[in-house]
Scaffold this active site. Structure first.
Site, PDB file in Angstrom:
ATOM      1  N   GLU A  93     -21.801 -36.109 -10.259  1.00 41.67           N
ATOM      2  CA  GLU A  93     -23.189 -36.400  -9.762  1.00 41.67           C
ATOM      3  C   GLU A  93     -23.433 -37.373  -9.339  1.00 41.67           C
ATOM      4  OE1 GLU A  93     -25.061 -34.721  -8.550  1.00 41.67           O
ATOM      5  OE2 GLU A  93     -26.631 -33.255  -9.610  1.00 41.67           O
ATOM      6  N   ASP A 115       1.001  -1.049  -0.120  1.00 43.21           N
ATOM      7  CA  ASP A 115       0.159   0.104   0.189  1.00 43.21           C
ATOM      8  C   ASP A 115       0.969   1.309   0.195  1.00 43.21           C
ATOM      9  OD1 ASP A 115      -1.731   1.615  -0.319  1.00 43.21           O
ATOM     10  OD2 ASP A 115      -3.151   1.244   2.128  1.00 43.21           O
ATOM     11  N   GLU A 162       2.234   3.176  -4.100  1.00 41.06           N
ATOM     12  CA  GLU A 162       1.658   2.115  -4.018  1.00 41.06           C
ATOM     13  C   GLU A 162       2.152   1.647  -5.100  1.00 41.06           C
ATOM     14  OE1 GLU A 162      -3.123   3.264  -3.367  1.00 41.06           O
ATOM     15  OE2 GLU A 162      -2.413   3.906  -5.152  1.00 41.06           O
ATOM     16  N   HIS A 173     -22.418 -26.138 -13.965  1.00 39.11           N
ATOM     17  CA  HIS A 173     -23.116 -26.171 -15.154  1.00 39.11           C
ATOM     18  C   HIS A 173     -23.725 -26.003 -16.341  1.00 39.11           C
ATOM     19  CE1 HIS A 173     -25.223 -29.282 -15.465  1.00 39.11           C
ATOM     20  NE2 HIS A 173     -24.938 -29.768 -14.751  1.00 39.11           N
TER      21      HIS A 173
END
Length: 441
Positions: free
Chosen positions: A321, A9, A50, A245
């Protein structure tokens, strides 16, 4: 290969004005802080500070291990997007800093991730300490730092990762031993300060645009969840982004479609859904690996997404599944008509099998939990996209929440939806997202 997290930072009190940076290097697997860096750099802008923090963090990581992989996490959207190659660098003071940062490690070993400011407090505090030291005419000293270098001891986990009962027990034990101080300290510790007043320059406009980007903020909340009420810092969790899916020809008809049926591919609508998911995840930039069920519809969805992300697809059989036996390809109404007694038994008990020797929900849960434990160990501290199905996703959510088996019937999960669970080192799990379909609109 070793993996580090660099959090950096920078700030400027005036923009431009007296400026400083802070950077922290930690072990990605354990969360242990390995190095700190901070410096007062005189008069500069927020974004230059930064970039200086980024450069210092990368250099500190290279000193620890020049062959490591590095995950950079910053709350500056400008720096993250520019270093990721998605935004051009126009500011003349930032171009050489960015070019130098790009050479510290090979580009394929560094990833960049935006995080909310509240998740970057360590580096932010170091930057403020550096600016405070500069105001006194001094340079920052590690001995005078108030930023916490120590990593609390993590109790040995009991039970598998994602076991909500075991995780909750560990948290209760830790809170009891600390006398509740963990929660109080978290609420009352000094808040970091930073003057982020921005001018009308390009970096100010870019940061303002980023602050308005709610989708990105939500995405990063998924990728970098906090550990909630737990008093100890458990390090970076393994975060599973769970993608159901896309549609197949059977999906709109609400037919049972498990691992024992015809194994359909995606429909045209399903492929379009997968492309939309891919675009959304590419914008978010948080996924580091893709793992799919072995069935055709999940592998096809995963390939579309992974191609957009520039990743390979690994296959995990445990994510397949449930086998619905003789019910494969039938609607719920058709099963009710043909096999009413078997359906009633299945709805009443997780141990009941579908007609014809299909797989019970209890057996599915054991298989999914085993796959979960394997993947948590393999991808600790990383964000992984798991492309799978309704029952595995609901099962992972149920186990993380400690919900009973019947909870499976009380969740709605849409095609191409996103959910997410984070798994911590103490065995605890945090559900971060469920059934998000905003990317399909």
């Amino acid at each position: 290969m070793r993996e580090f997290v660099v959090e950096a930072d920078g700030g400027s009190r005036g923009n431009p004005g007296p400026a400083g940076y802070g950077a922290v290097v930690s072990d990605a697997a354990t969360g242990e802080t390995l190095a700190e860096a901070a410096e007062y750099i005189g008069v500069a802008t927020n974004n230059v500070a930064e970039y200086r923090g980024l450069l210092a963090g990368l250099r500190a990581a290279r000193e620890l291990d020049p062959d490591a992989r590095v995950r950079v996490r910053m709350d500056s959207k400008l720096v993250v997007e520019q270093m990721s190659g998605r935004w051009k660098i126009k500011h003349p003071a930032m171009k050489p800093l960015a070019a130098e940062a790009a050479t510290v490690f090979p580009p394929d070993r560094v990833t960049y991730e935006w995080i909310p400011r509240e998740r970057n407090t360590h580096a932010d505090r170091l930057a403020n300490e550096a600016m405070d030291a500069g105001r006194r005419g001094e340079q920052w000293s590690p001995e005078a730092s108030r930023a916490d270098l120590a990593t609390p001891a993590v109790p040995a986990p009991e039970g598998p990762p994602g076991d909500a009962a075991a995780g909750a027990a560990r948290v209760r034990e830790a809170l009891a031993s600390a006398g509740g101080a963990g929660v109080e300290d978290a609420a009352t510790r000094d808040a970091p300060s930073r003057n982020d007043s921005t001018g009308a320059g390009e970096e100010a406009l870019a940061d303002a645009d980023a602050d308005a980007d709610a989708d990105r903020r939500a995405a990063q909340a998924v990728a970098t969840p906090s550990s909630g009420w737990a008093p100890a810092d458990m390090g970076a969790p393994a975060t599973f982004v769970l993608l159901r899916h896309g549609e197949t020809p059977l999906t709109p008809q609400k037919r049972f479609s498990g691992s024992g049926g015809s194994d359909p591919s995606l429909s045209d609508i399903g492929r379009e859904q997968a492309e939309k998911v891919a675009a959304a995840l590419a914008r978010r930039g948080t996924v580091q690996a893709v793992v799919a069920s072995p069935l055709a519809r999940t592998r096809e969805t995963a390939r579309i997404v992974a191609a957009r992300l520039g990743l390979d697809v690994a296959v995990e059989d445990g994510l397949r599944e449930t086998d619905f036996g003789a019910w494969e390809g039938l609607t719920f109404g058709e099963v009710r008509e043909r096999y009413p007694d078997d359906l009633d038994a299945w709805l009443a008990s997780p141990d009941a099998q579908p007609t014809g020797g299909g797989e019970s929900f209890a057996a599915t849960a054991a298989r999914v939990a085993e796959a979960r434990d394997k993947l948590v160990a393999e991808y600790r501290g990383r964000t992984v996209l798991l492309v799978t199905h309704v029952t595995p996703i609901k099962t992972l959510i149920r186990l993380a929440l400690g919900a009973p088996p019947e909870a499976l019937f009380r969740m709605e999960l849409s095609a191409a939806s996103l959910s997410a669970v984070a798994y911590y080192a103490d065995g605890n799990a945090s559900v971060r997202l469920f059934n998000d379909t905003s990317h399909l609109r």
